[in-house]
Design an enzyme around this catalytic site. Sequence first.
Site, PDB file in Angstrom:
ATOM      1  N   ASP A  25       0.810  -1.227   0.000  1.00  0.00           N
ATOM      2  CA  ASP A  25       0.000   0.000   0.000  1.00  0.00           C
ATOM      3  C   ASP A  25       0.840   1.273   0.000  1.00  0.00           C
ATOM      4  OD1 ASP A  25      -2.224  -1.697   0.150  1.00  0.00           O
ATOM      5  OD2 ASP A  25      -2.109  -1.755   2.332  1.00  0.00           O
ATOM      6  N   LYS A  28       1.752   2.199  -5.090  1.00  0.00           N
ATOM      7  CA  LYS A  28       2.278   1.658  -6.369  1.00  0.00           C
ATOM      8  C   LYS A  28       1.324   1.978  -7.520  1.00  0.00           C
ATOM      9  CE  LYS A  28       2.319  -2.417  -4.372  1.00  0.00           C
ATOM     10  NZ  LYS A  28       2.042  -2.038  -2.963  1.00  0.00           N
ATOM     11  N   LYS A  30      -0.726   4.527  -7.921  1.00  0.00           N
ATOM     12  CA  LYS A  30      -0.572   5.916  -8.363  1.00  0.00           C
ATOM     13  C   LYS A  30       0.694   6.077  -9.212  1.00  0.00           C
ATOM     14  CE  LYS A  30       0.969  10.433  -7.371  1.00  0.00           C
ATOM     15  NZ  LYS A  30       0.834  11.754  -6.802  1.00  0.00           N
ATOM     16  N   ALA A  51      -4.204  -7.760  -3.797  1.00  0.00           N
ATOM     17  CA  ALA A  51      -3.722  -6.401  -4.034  1.00  0.00           C
ATOM     18  C   ALA A  51      -4.894  -5.445  -4.176  1.00  0.00           C
ATOM     19  CB  ALA A  51      -2.890  -6.373  -5.314  1.00  0.00           C
ATOM     20  N   GLY A  52      -4.652  -4.203  -3.809  1.00  0.00           N
ATOM     21  CA  GLY A  52      -5.622  -3.138  -4.054  1.00  0.00           C
ATOM     22  C   GLY A  52      -4.834  -1.905  -4.431  1.00  0.00           C
ATOM     23  N   HIS A  53      -4.803  -1.596  -5.717  1.00  0.00           N
ATOM     24  CA  HIS A  53      -3.992  -0.475  -6.215  1.00  0.00           C
ATOM     25  C   HIS A  53      -4.923   0.672  -6.609  1.00  0.00           C
ATOM     26  CE1 HIS A  53      -0.392  -3.317  -7.230  1.00  0.00           C
ATOM     27  NE2 HIS A  53      -0.786  -3.383  -5.984  1.00  0.00           N
ATOM     28  N   THR A 145      -5.781 -11.650   3.470  1.00  0.00           N
ATOM     29  CA  THR A 145      -6.919 -10.933   2.890  1.00  0.00           C
ATOM     30  C   THR A 145      -8.091 -11.884   2.641  1.00  0.00           C
ATOM     31  OG1 THR A 145      -6.064 -11.350   0.679  1.00  0.00           O
ATOM     32  CG2 THR A 145      -5.404  -9.275   1.717  1.00  0.00           C
ATOM     33  N   ARG A 159       1.945 -29.003  -7.572  1.00  0.00           N
ATOM     34  CA  ARG A 159       1.667 -29.491  -8.939  1.00  0.00           C
ATOM     35  C   ARG A 159       0.250 -30.045  -9.108  1.00  0.00           C
ATOM     36  NH1 ARG A 159       7.106 -32.724  -8.523  1.00  0.00           N
ATOM     37  NH2 ARG A 159       6.147 -32.882  -6.490  1.00  0.00           N
ATOM     38  N   GLN A 241       1.787  -6.243  -3.454  1.00  0.00           N
ATOM     39  CA  GLN A 241       2.322  -6.413  -2.098  1.00  0.00           C
ATOM     40  C   GLN A 241       3.672  -5.665  -1.997  1.00  0.00           C
ATOM     41  OE1 GLN A 241       1.061  -9.717  -3.611  1.00  0.00           O
ATOM     42  NE2 GLN A 241      -0.751  -8.612  -3.038  1.00  0.00           N
ATOM     43  N   LYS A 348       2.977  10.102  -0.124  1.00  0.00           N
ATOM     44  CA  LYS A 348       2.196  10.506   1.050  1.00  0.00           C
ATOM     45  C   LYS A 348       2.953  11.408   2.018  1.00  0.00           C
ATOM     46  CE  LYS A 348      -1.389   7.853   1.860  1.00  0.00           C
ATOM     47  NZ  LYS A 348      -2.388   6.773   2.070  1.00  0.00           N
ATOM     48  N   GLY A 435       0.169  13.953  -2.853  1.00  0.00           N
ATOM     49  CA  GLY A 435      -1.285  13.852  -2.945  1.00  0.00           C
ATOM     50  C   GLY A 435      -1.623  12.672  -3.841  1.00  0.00           C
TER      51      GLY A 435
HETATM   52  P1  GDP Z   1      -0.830   0.392  -3.506  1.00  0.00           P
HETATM   53  O1  GDP Z   1      -1.426  -0.890  -3.065  1.00  0.00           O
HETATM   54  O2  GDP Z   1       0.648   0.439  -3.288  1.00  0.00           O
HETATM   55  O3  GDP Z   1      -1.192   0.766  -4.905  1.00  0.00           O
HETATM   56  O4  GDP Z   1      -1.444   1.530  -2.561  1.00  0.00           O
HETATM   57  P2  GDP Z   1      -2.999   1.683  -2.124  1.00  0.00           P
HETATM   58  O5  GDP Z   1      -3.770   2.154  -3.285  1.00  0.00           O
HETATM   59  O6  GDP Z   1      -3.461   0.454  -1.426  1.00  0.00           O
HETATM   60  O7  GDP Z   1      -2.876   2.788  -0.998  1.00  0.00           O
HETATM   61  C1  GDP Z   1      -2.340   4.043  -1.249  1.00  0.00           C
HETATM   62  C2  GDP Z   1      -3.401   5.112  -0.942  1.00  0.00           C
HETATM   63  O8  GDP Z   1      -2.791   6.379  -0.855  1.00  0.00           O
HETATM   64  C3  GDP Z   1      -4.438   5.245  -2.040  1.00  0.00           C
HETATM   65  O9  GDP Z   1      -5.648   5.630  -1.450  1.00  0.00           O
HETATM   66  C4  GDP Z   1      -3.885   6.374  -2.906  1.00  0.00           C
HETATM   67  O10 GDP Z   1      -4.889   7.063  -3.631  1.00  0.00           O
HETATM   68  C5  GDP Z   1      -3.263   7.261  -1.872  1.00  0.00           C
HETATM   69  N1  GDP Z   1      -2.079   8.032  -2.283  1.00  0.00           N
HETATM   70  C6  GDP Z   1      -1.083   7.685  -3.137  1.00  0.00           C
HETATM   71  N2  GDP Z   1      -0.113   8.641  -3.120  1.00  0.00           N
HETATM   72  C7  GDP Z   1      -0.507   9.582  -2.239  1.00  0.00           C
HETATM   73  C8  GDP Z   1       0.085  10.790  -1.742  1.00  0.00           C
HETATM   74  O11 GDP Z   1       1.175  11.181  -2.094  1.00  0.00           O
HETATM   75  N3  GDP Z   1      -0.623  11.475  -0.785  1.00  0.00           N
HETATM   76  C9  GDP Z   1      -1.842  11.061  -0.334  1.00  0.00           C
HETATM   77  N4  GDP Z   1      -2.440  11.789   0.578  1.00  0.00           N
HETATM   78  N5  GDP Z   1      -2.428   9.940  -0.778  1.00  0.00           N
HETATM   79  C10 GDP Z   1      -1.754   9.199  -1.703  1.00  0.00           C
HETATM   80  P1  IMO Z   2      -0.980  -4.168  -2.308  1.00  0.00           P
HETATM   81  O1  IMO Z   2      -0.550  -4.703  -3.645  1.00  0.00           O
HETATM   82  C1  IMO Z   2      -0.873  -4.720   2.022  1.00  0.00           C
HETATM   83  C2  IMO Z   2      -0.921  -8.836   3.482  1.00  0.00           C
HETATM   84  C3  IMO Z   2      -2.124  -9.312   4.248  1.00  0.00           C
HETATM   85  C4  IMO Z   2      -1.459 -10.310   5.190  1.00  0.00           C
HETATM   86  C5  IMO Z   2      -0.402 -10.938   4.302  1.00  0.00           C
HETATM   87  C6  IMO Z   2      -0.831 -12.260   3.660  1.00  0.00           C
HETATM   88  O2  IMO Z   2      -2.258  -3.438  -2.330  1.00  0.00           O
HETATM   89  O3  IMO Z   2       0.136  -3.423  -1.655  1.00  0.00           O
HETATM   90  P2  IMO Z   2      -2.485 -12.859   1.672  1.00  0.00           P
HETATM   91  O4  IMO Z   2      -3.936 -12.568   1.476  1.00  0.00           O
HETATM   92  O5  IMO Z   2      -1.607 -12.289   0.610  1.00  0.00           O
HETATM   93  O6  IMO Z   2      -2.192 -14.312   1.897  1.00  0.00           O
HETATM   94  O7  IMO Z   2      -2.107 -12.124   3.058  1.00  0.00           O
HETATM   95  O8  IMO Z   2      -0.132 -10.002   3.280  1.00  0.00           O
HETATM   96  N1  IMO Z   2      -1.208  -8.273   2.146  1.00  0.00           N
HETATM   97  C7  IMO Z   2      -1.145  -6.965   1.844  1.00  0.00           C
HETATM   98  N2  IMO Z   2      -0.888  -5.908   2.642  1.00  0.00           N
HETATM   99  N3  IMO Z   2      -1.049  -4.549   0.690  1.00  0.00           N
HETATM  100  C8  IMO Z   2      -1.266  -5.606  -0.110  1.00  0.00           C
HETATM  101  O9  IMO Z   2      -1.305  -5.506  -1.453  1.00  0.00           O
HETATM  102  C9  IMO Z   2      -1.370  -6.886   0.467  1.00  0.00           C
HETATM  103  N4  IMO Z   2      -1.613  -8.121  -0.024  1.00  0.00           N
HETATM  104  C10 IMO Z   2      -1.496  -8.961   1.009  1.00  0.00           C
HETATM  105  O10 IMO Z   2      -2.735  -8.255   4.950  1.00  0.00           O
HETATM  106  O11 IMO Z   2      -0.795  -9.624   6.205  1.00  0.00           O
HETATM  107 MG    MG Z   3      -2.961  -1.584  -1.784  1.00  0.00          MG
END
Ligand code: GDP
Ligand code: IMO
Ligand code: MG
Length: 452
Positions: A25, A28, A30, A51-53, A145, A159, A241, A348, A435
């Site tokens: 999180d 990535k 962005k 993942a949640g991007h 997750t 396998r 991750q 951030k 941001g």
């Molecule tokens: P990822 O999994 O690495 O793609 O990150 P996530 O999307 O899970 O979490 C990052 C969060 O921070 C998202 O809500 C983005 O929109 C937000 N974000 C990314 N860059 C910035 C930043 O520079 N400042 C702020 N305030 N938010 C950001």
């Molecule tokens: P992005 O790509 C943050 C964490 C879970 C747990 C561990 C194992 O958005 O950065 P899993 O479901 O993969 O077997 O869980 O990994 N985890 C993440 N934490 N961002 C993620 O993805 C994650 N994907 C898995 O919370 O601790």
């Molecule tokens: Mg994420």
Amino acid sequence: MSKPILSQSADLKNCTVVLGTQWGDEGKGKIVDLLAANVDIVARYQGGANAGHTIQLPDGRSFVLHLIPSGIFHEHVACVIGNGVVIDPVALIEEIRMVEREGVRVQGRLFISHNAHLIMPYHKMLDQASEQRMMAKDGSAVGTTGRGIGPAYEDKFARKGIRIVDLLDRESLREKLRRNIDEKNELLEKFYGSHEHCDVEKIIAEYESFDRQIDPYITDTALMLNREIAGGKSLLLEGAQAALLDIDFGTYPFVTSSNPTAGGACTGLGIPPMAIGRVLGVAKAYATRVGNGPFPTELTDETGERIRTVGHEYGATTGRPRRCGWFDAVAVRYTNMINGVSSLALTKLDVLSGLTEVKLCTRYERISTGRAIENFTNDLRQLADIRPIYESFEGWPEDALEGATSREELPRAVQRYLDALEREVTCPLEIISIGAGREETLGVPLEPFEIR
Ligand code: GDP
Ligand code: IMO
Ligand code: MG
């Protein structure tokens, strides 16, 4: 003899890996979306719908992508889901629909590896049953997750997994599924005491329908990517991750079940290491972790609470509150080393504005002996015996970053923090994000995205 596809030329280093250097999180999504403007292909190499991007478009719309690569909002970009990804067809189809509803063309732009493994309903059931059992037994759950990631990779390495290519041969699919389902039903019932069980015919019917829907996207992505690399196209390889969740280098067993680290990009896509010219690490200006496991700089006080609130630190996939803490330079030095990170995108930074004091962990100290520790260890016993040593910085006002277009324009207090952070992680800060929007970024390389 046919001509080799990949030229051995040393200057074909047109792949950039973008990966997380902390616990996920980092932003990535962005960063990949931002850089995708100047590349031809974005390819995801591991993980799955865990993942949640998040991507925020200039018109204010915001999207969370779980499987589709973060280049999809640039019309000219081809998006690839590689063999290393474990694909939940339910999540994938939902996501394709979601972006199509927003007017994004997916057909002809999304390519899915025929070698990727499928997440089956029993993987999700087993993931959740295993977590519940560990929690009830001794509280040792990983905090996954619940998306079936671990059990799907288990089957891959044992396998027994079902790959996308298996959907093409219905007879053998039926046979493989029957064997798997017999085994999983027994496991669910006898070991986990679960009353849920899977039905072969129901699953076959469901997956036949998925097959029809994802068929247009399936191809030999390794062949495709190697051809494109040889043709001089530029690629972003998007990690999910992060390095500290890596199955080999993370804080095992509190990790995910794949290799988000740079090596995973080669095995997860079928491209050679020599095609990678650059590794861009993404790091938050502080640290977060969702799920269980060690977190040396975690703040369980008001400051941690404030960072969570201001940074909206709630999981993009599960909505769980993320644990928050100070930037850990010891950990990021380690992940920079493992990945050969060439430069960092620091995100951030704006979230720290308004704090009276900002801290940076530069080393650890062993609690039992008082000895200083410069290098990170992923050994849980050792991590339980360390405390972070901080360098402290004067904070900066809430509005200090507003309107800044370059690092040089930032107030002295911010620059002092960035200079120290850069020195401690021993790699340059190439991009600074202030941001969620594309434009809220300092130091993005000008077009064309330079491959070094
Ligand atoms: P990822 O999994 O690495 O793609 O990150 P996530 O999307 O899970 O979490 C990052 C969060 O921070 C998202 O809500 C983005 O929109 C937000 N974000 C990314 N860059 C910035 C930043 O520079 N400042 C702020 N305030 N938010 C950001
Ligand atoms: P992005 O790509 C943050 C964490 C879970 C747990 C561990 C194992 O958005 O950065 P899993 O479901 O993969 O077997 O869980 O990994 N985890 C993440 N934490 N961002 C993620 O993805 C994650 N994907 C898995 O919370 O601790
Ligand atoms: Mg994420």
